[in-house]
Every structure is written in C-alpha cells, then in structure tokens.
Design a protein around this motif. Structure first.
Motif, PDB file in Angstrom:
ATOM      1  N   TYR B  55      36.317  38.842  40.765  1.00  0.00           N
ATOM      2  CA  TYR B  55      37.111  37.789  40.278  1.00  0.00           C
ATOM      3  C   TYR B  55      38.227  37.835  41.256  1.00  0.00           C
ATOM      4  N   PHE B  56      39.144  37.061  41.005  1.00  0.00           N
ATOM      5  CA  PHE B  56      40.541  36.803  41.568  1.00  0.00           C
ATOM      6  C   PHE B  56      41.533  36.961  40.379  1.00  0.00           C
ATOM      7  N   SER B  57      42.201  38.326  40.644  1.00  0.00           N
ATOM      8  CA  SER B  57      43.139  38.673  39.667  1.00  0.00           C
ATOM      9  C   SER B  57      44.528  37.852  40.023  1.00  0.00           C
ATOM     10  N   ARG B  58      44.845  36.827  39.088  1.00  0.00           N
ATOM     11  CA  ARG B  58      45.879  35.884  39.210  1.00  0.00           C
ATOM     12  C   ARG B  58      47.455  36.991  39.097  1.00  0.00           C
ATOM     13  N   SER B  59      47.360  38.056  38.214  1.00  0.00           N
ATOM     14  CA  SER B  59      48.521  38.804  37.917  1.00  0.00           C
ATOM     15  C   SER B  59      48.932  39.673  39.094  1.00  0.00           C
ATOM     16  N   ARG B  60      47.562  40.215  39.591  1.00  0.00           N
ATOM     17  CA  ARG B  60      47.668  41.177  40.951  1.00  0.00           C
ATOM     18  C   ARG B  60      47.750  40.451  42.366  1.00  0.00           C
ATOM     19  N   ASN B  61      47.368  39.143  42.205  1.00  0.00           N
ATOM     20  CA  ASN B  61      47.110  38.269  43.160  1.00  0.00           C
ATOM     21  C   ASN B  61      46.207  38.924  44.310  1.00  0.00           C
ATOM     22  N   LYS B  62      44.939  39.359  43.941  1.00  0.00           N
ATOM     23  CA  LYS B  62      43.876  39.880  44.832  1.00  0.00           C
ATOM     24  C   LYS B  62      42.735  39.995  44.409  1.00  0.00           C
ATOM     25  N   LEU B  63      41.684  40.043  45.034  1.00  0.00           N
ATOM     26  CA  LEU B  63      40.336  40.175  44.676  1.00  0.00           C
ATOM     27  C   LEU B  63      40.370  41.412  43.601  1.00  0.00           C
ATOM     28  N   TRP B  64      39.433  40.930  42.494  1.00  0.00           N
ATOM     29  CA  TRP B  64      39.215  42.108  41.443  1.00  0.00           C
ATOM     30  C   TRP B  64      37.669  42.264  41.299  1.00  0.00           C
ATOM     31  N   ARG B  65      37.379  43.501  41.912  1.00  0.00           N
ATOM     32  CA  ARG B  65      35.891  43.720  41.804  1.00  0.00           C
ATOM     33  C   ARG B  65      35.810  44.493  40.340  1.00  0.00           C
ATOM     34  N   LYS B  66      35.592  43.716  39.579  1.00  0.00           N
ATOM     35  CA  LYS B  66      35.142  44.197  38.101  1.00  0.00           C
ATOM     36  C   LYS B  66      34.555  45.493  37.971  1.00  0.00           C
ATOM     37  N   GLY B  67      35.013  46.438  37.457  1.00  0.00           N
ATOM     38  CA  GLY B  67      34.329  47.661  37.295  1.00  0.00           C
ATOM     39  C   GLY B  67      34.855  48.882  38.524  1.00  0.00           C
ATOM     40  N   GLU B  68      35.686  48.271  39.415  1.00  0.00           N
ATOM     41  CA  GLU B  68      35.980  49.172  40.621  1.00  0.00           C
ATOM     42  C   GLU B  68      36.520  50.365  39.889  1.00  0.00           C
ATOM     43  N   GLU B  69      37.564  50.265  39.005  1.00  0.00           N
ATOM     44  CA  GLU B  69      38.092  51.293  38.707  1.00  0.00           C
ATOM     45  C   GLU B  69      37.308  52.176  37.287  1.00  0.00           C
ATOM     46  N   SER B  70      36.854  51.241  36.384  1.00  0.00           N
ATOM     47  CA  SER B  70      36.151  51.860  35.260  1.00  0.00           C
ATOM     48  C   SER B  70      34.567  52.354  35.463  1.00  0.00           C
ATOM     49  N   GLY B  71      34.168  51.572  36.530  1.00  0.00           N
ATOM     50  CA  GLY B  71      32.716  52.021  36.740  1.00  0.00           C
ATOM     51  C   GLY B  71      31.851  51.013  36.115  1.00  0.00           C
ATOM     52  N   ASN B  72      32.426  50.118  35.132  1.00  0.00           N
ATOM     53  CA  ASN B  72      31.883  48.911  34.241  1.00  0.00           C
ATOM     54  C   ASN B  72      31.743  47.733  35.120  1.00  0.00           C
ATOM     55  N   VAL B  73      30.784  47.941  36.014  1.00  0.00           N
ATOM     56  CA  VAL B  73      30.559  46.571  36.924  1.00  0.00           C
ATOM     57  C   VAL B  73      29.675  45.985  36.014  1.00  0.00           C
ATOM     58  N   GLN B  74      29.593  44.429  36.615  1.00  0.00           N
ATOM     59  CA  GLN B  74      28.770  43.549  35.998  1.00  0.00           C
ATOM     60  C   GLN B  74      27.607  43.139  36.978  1.00  0.00           C
ATOM     61  N   LYS B  75      26.374  43.350  36.640  1.00  0.00           N
ATOM     62  CA  LYS B  75      25.399  42.974  37.495  1.00  0.00           C
ATOM     63  C   LYS B  75      25.053  41.613  37.291  1.00  0.00           C
ATOM     64  N   VAL B  76      25.019  40.666  38.389  1.00  0.00           N
ATOM     65  CA  VAL B  76      24.836  39.147  37.776  1.00  0.00           C
ATOM     66  C   VAL B  76      23.342  38.902  38.053  1.00  0.00           C
ATOM     67  N   HIS B  77      22.837  38.203  36.862  1.00  0.00           N
ATOM     68  CA  HIS B  77      21.485  37.793  36.879  1.00  0.00           C
ATOM     69  C   HIS B  77      21.456  36.309  37.204  1.00  0.00           C
ATOM     70  N   ALA B  78      22.527  35.510  36.964  1.00  0.00           N
ATOM     71  CA  ALA B  78      22.476  34.098  37.108  1.00  0.00           C
ATOM     72  C   ALA B  78      23.805  33.514  37.163  1.00  0.00           C
TER      73      ALA B  78
END
Lengths: 133, 133
Positions: B55-78
């Motif tokens: 995603y793009f984080s509006r508050s941090r104004n940068k790319l937000w690779r979901k789960g990069e910190e927590s490890g809880n990534v989202q595998k995209v199916h569709a």
C-alpha cells in the motif's frame, strides 16, 4: 451523563478526512464486497435512523439515498468501524440483487488478469431498463 | 500492438483521485473485510509483481509493504477493480491471521450499537509483543 461519556454516541470520527469517510458495503449473506462510497455525518445519521444505506455523492455533492432511483435499496444489518474510526463497513441486504449501476451484483465485477479484465458474474438487470430517462 | 490496445495494461485508473486509490483487502477464505488502505501506481505495480499487498501510507508518505514489520504479509490471490476503476479489491491470504495493527483479524472489529461499540472477535496477537521498539 455528559455527552463525552455517552457510549451511544460512539461512531466514526468525522473530524477526519474532511468529514467524508469511505464506506464499504458488504452483502450480509454472501460476504461479497458490493461497493465503496462515502458517508458524511448527515448520511451516516440518516443510515442509522432509517436502516437504509445513505451515502454522500462527491460528484453530485449531495446525499445519495442508495436505490432511490433504481429501487435497489440496501437494508442495513450491521455497521462496523475500523481501528482508526475513519472507515465504515456496512453489512447490507441488497434489494434487487445488484448494487452496481451497471447491473452487476457487485461493483467489483472485473478481475485483473495478465490478459486484461475478466468480467465475473452476470448482469442482474439491464441499466437501460432501470435508469429510464 | 499499441499500448492502448494491450489488454494486459488494463487496471485501475490512477489518473483519478490524485493517483491514490482506496484498496480494500478481503480474506479470500472467509470473505471477511480485513482493512482498507490506499495504493498508488508504484505500490500497485509492486503488488502485482511480488504477489504481496503493498500500500501507500498517507501518514508516512511512503510505500507500505504490509507485514514488513509484523511479518503478517498478505498473499494476493486476486485483484478486482470497481465499475469506476477507482477502487481496488484485493483478495488475500492474511499470514499470521491478523490484519489489524491492534492484533485483531480485521480492522473492523468494532460494531456500532445503540449502547456504543461492541468488540467482536479476539486478539490474534498482542501488539506490544509484535511491534517491539
């Protein structure tokens, strides 16, 4: 009881996003995500009061009583807010079977594939019939 | 083949909404709406390329690779787009079981009731444990 401590006042935080919050409509029976629109405080209050989804149309700059033209109203079964209180999830029964003005059950009827869009699902109604001029 | 006729280029219309489109993440298995965030062209492209929701984080104004910190990534199916091509629906497998930074499966863990918020679902993880400083 002061207003601040009145739990019945708990809801979305319309102080955010210039008072216009994204609202996701999800089919309460199938779980299908039907559409995403916006709510302002007035449309949210009317949604609570009437039990029908009311949005705020940014393009027309006025309340959008979903289904007022097509008859395809959304009966509200439950409302959720997200962790930041700035996105609304409305679980609805979609009368008429289609949320999309193009006649599909869901506005998300196009899947992205390497070969382009793949239309999924069939039209529930013919837009030309429903939105007569 | 000209670029205009290349169907593989079909996707969201980032010319709208200043290039920042709402993206809804839905659990591909349960149908639960997990969260809503935003994607810009770069995050969308990386999502397609990696198969992980970015995603793009509006508050941090940068790319937000979901789960990069927590490890809880989202595998995209569709990936789906709506009728106006300005909202994205991503069906994902939520690794770790929780999409919300507060530790809940879904960010929409609070139901609006006349008596105030009703928390639904249990915490999958303890945020203090996951987001160690």
């Amino acid at each position: 009881m002061s207003e601040a401590s009145d739990k019945s006042k708990q809801g979305p935080d319309f102080a955010k996003c210039d008072g216009l919050l994204p609202a996701i409509a999800q089919d309460v029976a199938t779980g299908d995500v039907l559409m995403m629109a916006y709510m302002n405080p007035e449309s949210y209050a009317e949604t609570l009061e009437t039990g029908r989804a009311v949005y705020f149309s940014r393009s027309r700059n006025k309340l959008w009583r979903k289904g007022e033209e097509s008859g395809n109203v959304q009966k509200v079964h439950a409302i959720y807010v997200d962790c930041d209180l700035d996105t609304i999830l409305v679980k609805v029964e979609q009368i008429g079977g289609a949320a999309c003005h193009e006649g599909y059950r869901s506005c998300f009827f196009r899947k992205v594939t390497p070969e382009g869009f793949e239309v999924q699902g069939e039209r529930v109604f013919d837009p030309a019939e429903v939105y007569k001029k």
